[in-house]
Every structure is written in structure tokens, then in C-alpha cells.
Design an enzyme around this catalytic site. Structure first.
Site, PDB file in Angstrom:
ATOM      1  N   PHE A  55      19.108   5.825  88.992  1.00 11.09           N
ATOM      2  CA  PHE A  55      19.281   6.143  90.345  1.00 11.09           C
ATOM      3  C   PHE A  55      19.171   5.104  90.877  1.00 11.09           C
ATOM      4  O   PHE A  55      20.677   4.442  91.680  1.00 11.09           O
ATOM      5  CB  PHE A  55      18.597   7.284  91.122  1.00 11.09           C
ATOM      6  CG  PHE A  55      19.248   8.328  92.286  1.00 11.09           C
ATOM      7  CD1 PHE A  55      19.996   9.006  91.364  1.00 11.09           C
ATOM      8  CD2 PHE A  55      19.413   7.951  93.278  1.00 11.09           C
ATOM      9  CE1 PHE A  55      21.374   9.808  92.442  1.00 11.09           C
ATOM     10  CE2 PHE A  55      21.053   8.295  94.800  1.00 11.09           C
ATOM     11  CZ  PHE A  55      21.065   8.996  93.858  1.00 11.09           C
TER      12      PHE A  55
ATOM     13  N   LYS B 169       7.424   6.268  78.787  1.00 11.87           N
ATOM     14  CA  LYS B 169       8.174   7.105  78.810  1.00 11.87           C
ATOM     15  C   LYS B 169       8.813   7.649  77.211  1.00 11.87           C
ATOM     16  O   LYS B 169       9.493   6.837  76.716  1.00 11.87           O
ATOM     17  CB  LYS B 169       9.252   7.040  79.807  1.00 11.87           C
ATOM     18  CG  LYS B 169      11.081   8.042  79.822  1.00 11.87           C
ATOM     19  CD  LYS B 169      11.494   7.968  81.238  1.00 11.87           C
ATOM     20  CE  LYS B 169      12.446   8.954  81.969  1.00 11.87           C
ATOM     21  NZ  LYS B 169      13.230   8.531  82.392  1.00 11.87           N
TER      22      LYS B 169
ATOM     23  N   PHE C  18      21.896   0.813  79.581  1.00 10.81           N
ATOM     24  CA  PHE C  18      20.924   0.138  80.584  1.00 10.81           C
ATOM     25  C   PHE C  18      22.007  -0.599  81.618  1.00 10.81           C
ATOM     26  O   PHE C  18      21.617  -1.821  81.597  1.00 10.81           O
ATOM     27  CB  PHE C  18      19.775  -1.009  79.477  1.00 10.81           C
ATOM     28  CG  PHE C  18      18.910   0.046  79.349  1.00 10.81           C
ATOM     29  CD1 PHE C  18      18.613   1.529  79.804  1.00 10.81           C
ATOM     30  CD2 PHE C  18      17.972  -0.657  78.255  1.00 10.81           C
ATOM     31  CE1 PHE C  18      17.472   1.545  78.753  1.00 10.81           C
ATOM     32  CE2 PHE C  18      17.229  -0.094  77.797  1.00 10.81           C
ATOM     33  CZ  PHE C  18      16.613   1.354  77.845  1.00 10.81           C
TER      34      PHE C  18
ATOM     35  N   ASN D  75      25.214  10.945  79.941  1.00 13.13           N
ATOM     36  CA  ASN D  75      25.370   9.950  80.123  1.00 13.13           C
ATOM     37  C   ASN D  75      25.199   8.668  78.980  1.00 13.13           C
ATOM     38  O   ASN D  75      24.175   9.180  78.437  1.00 13.13           O
ATOM     39  CB  ASN D  75      24.301   9.442  81.822  1.00 13.13           C
ATOM     40  CG  ASN D  75      22.796   8.588  81.022  1.00 13.13           C
ATOM     41  OD1 ASN D  75      23.213   7.017  80.604  1.00 13.13           O
ATOM     42  ND2 ASN D  75      22.213   9.467  81.182  1.00 13.13           N
TER      43      ASN D  75
ATOM     44  N   SER E 285      15.668   5.828  75.339  1.00 10.88           N
ATOM     45  CA  SER E 285      17.049   5.802  76.193  1.00 10.88           C
ATOM     46  C   SER E 285      17.899   5.921  74.770  1.00 10.88           C
ATOM     47  O   SER E 285      17.899   5.156  73.729  1.00 10.88           O
ATOM     48  CB  SER E 285      17.072   4.829  76.698  1.00 10.88           C
ATOM     49  OG  SER E 285      18.436   4.125  76.952  1.00 10.88           O
TER      50      SER E 285
ATOM     51  N   ASN F 294      20.992   5.054  74.105  1.00  4.83           N
ATOM     52  CA  ASN F 294      21.937   4.813  74.752  1.00  4.83           C
ATOM     53  C   ASN F 294      22.204   3.572  74.578  1.00  4.83           C
ATOM     54  O   ASN F 294      23.391   2.630  74.581  1.00  4.83           O
ATOM     55  CB  ASN F 294      22.578   4.863  76.355  1.00  4.83           C
ATOM     56  CG  ASN F 294      22.399   6.467  76.318  1.00  4.83           C
ATOM     57  OD1 ASN F 294      23.205   6.934  75.926  1.00  4.83           O
ATOM     58  ND2 ASN F 294      22.114   7.174  77.730  1.00  4.83           N
ATOM     59  N   THR F 295      21.119   2.384  73.394  1.00  2.00           N
ATOM     60  CA  THR F 295      21.053   1.280  73.521  1.00  2.00           C
ATOM     61  C   THR F 295      20.416   1.131  72.347  1.00  2.00           C
ATOM     62  O   THR F 295      19.560   2.100  71.449  1.00  2.00           O
ATOM     63  CB  THR F 295      20.166   0.513  74.353  1.00  2.00           C
ATOM     64  OG1 THR F 295      19.935   0.560  75.176  1.00  2.00           O
ATOM     65  CG2 THR F 295      19.600  -1.372  73.399  1.00  2.00           C
TER      66      THR F 295
END
Length: 350
Positions: A68, A221, A119, A115, A178, A180-181
């Protein structure tokens, strides 16, 4: 007011543009003296909400998840909404633009968000400049690697971020989950993850010794898409490396067949957050807590859209909780509702 007036207007606009617009509005209203009003409306100051977790005292157990306030631009202003802690990042050593736009999608019918930001951030050293202001709230530093950095060189990126942030954050989060990488989740495998965490632990000891301060708590995480065997490996890794805790969970690449949103939206690549993630996130928390015999603290995140959702995470074994998508859908009143529900539950137990 948020759900009936502000959100309908925001939801007419592109989600990423709304994110930047909301930052501008929060900053503007804070500058013209609304900070006190926000605190009056949304904060609950009650000693019974305090939590001692991995050596830190949290004003209350409700935090803002990473993603965020990526670049640490608004943490003090956001703290006025009643958060007990705020996690910045994910930060990488070098600035990067992230994935091509459009990369943020609302699944309104499911109260979720997809999303594939990748990063996007201004780099860890820009964030350090932002963090030189006085902090009104505990700050977590979520760190990752640059997209161009191969996995066999990833440790270096994490250490660069760790060293840069050490004097400016209260705890660290190692993000290897994540979706997304490209290739990042491969670092969750047992051997590379153990090696990465061991190197960060060594750096923690060295840096604390050099600066004559305590070592900073280090959390991991994890993804919600891990199998039970992989989660058992996570427990072993946490015990072996002696890191301080786990954040469960990141976004999911799974798509439940019962999702009600438009098929084309559902099929967008990226990580899904919000209500569709709630049950899986809670199941991961419960599994880690029970199988480890509560050997380490857990921060629960994923699908918290109500006070009941937060209580469910806490009852499953979480010590703290974090919001992101729920904050977008429900607004800042959600933080107060959760804290009030926690107090009411304490009172009902006598």
C-alpha cells in the site's frame, strides 16, 4: 461515509490511478489539519489492545500490509487511521517500474483484487530518505530482489536492502512469495530459502554488533499456494534459521471455480487478494500454528473485510493481523471495528 460516498466514486476510476489519488487526498487533508479528526474518528487508545510480539510493543494488533505504502511516503498520515503498525515495500535495491500497465484489477462481485505490479518502487535508498522523519508508528520493511537479478545472486539484493533499512525500520519481512516477479517463488524451496535466511541472520548479527543495537526481528512472508509438505518445510526452516516469525499469506495464483466476477477479469494473470483468499489464508495460519505448537509468531493477512474475519485469523493462531484489500473495500472504519471487537471479546471472557 466511505462505502456509500467515497468508494462508489473511486470504483468508477482505474484502480492504480485511484491509489495515487487517495494518497494525494490523504496528504492534502492531513496538511490542512484533518489529522486530529482522523485520529478522533478511527483510533482506539486502550492499553488492553497492546501486543508484545517478537520483542516489539504494538499499540494494537491491526497493521497495514506491504504494497500500500510501497515507498514509505505516507506512513505517519496512514497511522492516523488507527493502525498499530505499517509495513512498507516491497523494496528493491534499484528502482524499477514493475510490470506493464494495466496491472491492477477489481473483482467487485467477489470483493477481491488481482495485481501483477511486479515490485514497482523507487528503490530502497529513496525510501530511506522518507524514513528519516519521526515515526508515529512501528514500521516494517518488506524487502525483495530486482527483477533483473538472477536467483543465484538474490542474496546480495536482500542484504543491500537490509543494510540500508536497518536503522530506519522496526522489523524486516523477507518476501519470496510474490507471484509477479518471474522465478521469485523458487526461492521458497527449502535449500535456497534456508541459505537466504541464514545470510540475512548473519548480517543482522553483524549490523547490530557494529551499531551497538539489538538485532531486528526477521519475518518470512509465504504464499498461500504451498502444499502441506511445503508448509512443514517452512516450520523446519523457521526453527533451523531461528528467524522471528511468518506472515501468512501473500496473494494467490489459484482461482476458485465459484468466483462470480467476469471470466476475463478472473483470468487476468497475477496474485488474487481479498475475500476469495480468506479461507485459504486462515487454513495456512491454523496449520502453521498447530503443527509448530505455536513455536513462532504469525501475522495473519488475506481476506480480512470485517471484525469477524480478523477474529477468525486470531483464533486460528495469528498474533497480529494486516489489511490491504479489505482496507480498500471497507475503508478506515474497519480498523476501529476490529479493535472494538477484540476489546468486546476480552470483556466477554471476563
Amino acid at each position: 461515509m466511505y462505502k456509500f460516498l467515497v468508494r462508489p466514486i473511486f470504483f468508477l476510476l482505474d484502480p492504480e490511478k485511484v491509489h495515487h489519488l487517495s494518497f494525494s487526498l490523504i496528504r492534502f487533508f492531513s496538511k490542512i489539519g484533518f489529522s486530529g479528526l482522523f485520529r478522533t474518528l478511527y483510533q482506539i487508545n486502550d492499553k488492553r489492545l497492546e501486543r508484545e510480539v517478537f520483542g516489539l510493543t504494538f499499540k494494537n494488533p491491526v497493521g497495514l500490509a506491504a504494497g500500500f505504502d510501497k515507498d514509505a511516503k505516507l506512513y505517519n498520515e496512514l497511522s492516523n487511521f488507527g493502525f498499530g503498525f505499517i509495513e512498507i515495500g516491497t523494496l528493491t535495491p534499484k528502482p524499477q517500474k514493475g510490470n506493464p500497465k494495466t496491472r491492477l484489477f477489481r473483482l467487485k462481485a467477489d470483493e477481491g483484487i488481482i495485481n501483477r505490479m511486479g515490485f514497482n518502487n523507487l528503490g530502497v535508498f529513496d525510501a530511506v530518505e522518507q524514513l528519516k522523519k519521526d515515526h508515529k508508528v512501528l514500521i516494517g520493511g518488506n524487502i525483495g530482489k530486482n527483477k533483473a537479478t538472477p536467483n543465484n545472486m538474490a542474496v546480495k539484493d536482500y542484504l543491500i536492502c537490509f543494510d540500508a533499512l536497518f536503522d530506519h525500520v522496526d522489523y524486516f519481512v523477507v518476501n519470496v512469495s510474490s507471484p509477479n516477479t518471474p522465478g521469485l517463488r523458487e526461492l521458497q524451496d527449502k535449500e535456497p530459502l534456508t541459505a537466504l535466511l541464514q545470510e540475512i541472520k548473519k548480517e543482522n548479527y553483524k549490523y547490530a554488533l557494529k551499531s551497538k543495537t539489538k538485532e531486528k526481528p526477521i519475518l518470512l512472508k509465504i504464499a498461500p499456494d504451498l502444499s502441506d509438505n511445503q508448509l512443514l518445510d517452512i516450520i523446519k526452516i523457521v526453527n533451523k534459521t531461528k528467524i522471528d516469525g511468518v506472515i501468512a499469506t501473500n496473494t494467490t495464483i489459484a482461482r476458485d471455480k465459484n468466483l462470480k466476477s467476469d471470466y476475463m477479469l478472473i483470468e487476468e494473470p497475477g496474485g488474487l487478494s481479498g475475500k476469495p483468499l480468506a479461507n485459504r489464508s486462515t487454513a495456512v495460519i491454523r496449520f502453521l500454528s498447530e503443527k509448530s505448537n505455536k513455536a513462532f509468531p504469525i501475522i495473519g493477512v488475506g481476506g480480512i473485510h470485517s471484525a469477524e474475519d480478523a477474529l477468525e485469523k486470531l483464533e486460528a493462531g495469528a498474533d497480529l493481523v494486516q489489511l490491504w484489500t479489505g482496507f480498500v473495500y471497507e475503508g478506515p472504519s474497519l480498523i476501529k471495528k476490529i479493535n472494538k471487537a477484540i476489546l468486546q471479546k476480552m470483556e466477554s471472557k471476563g
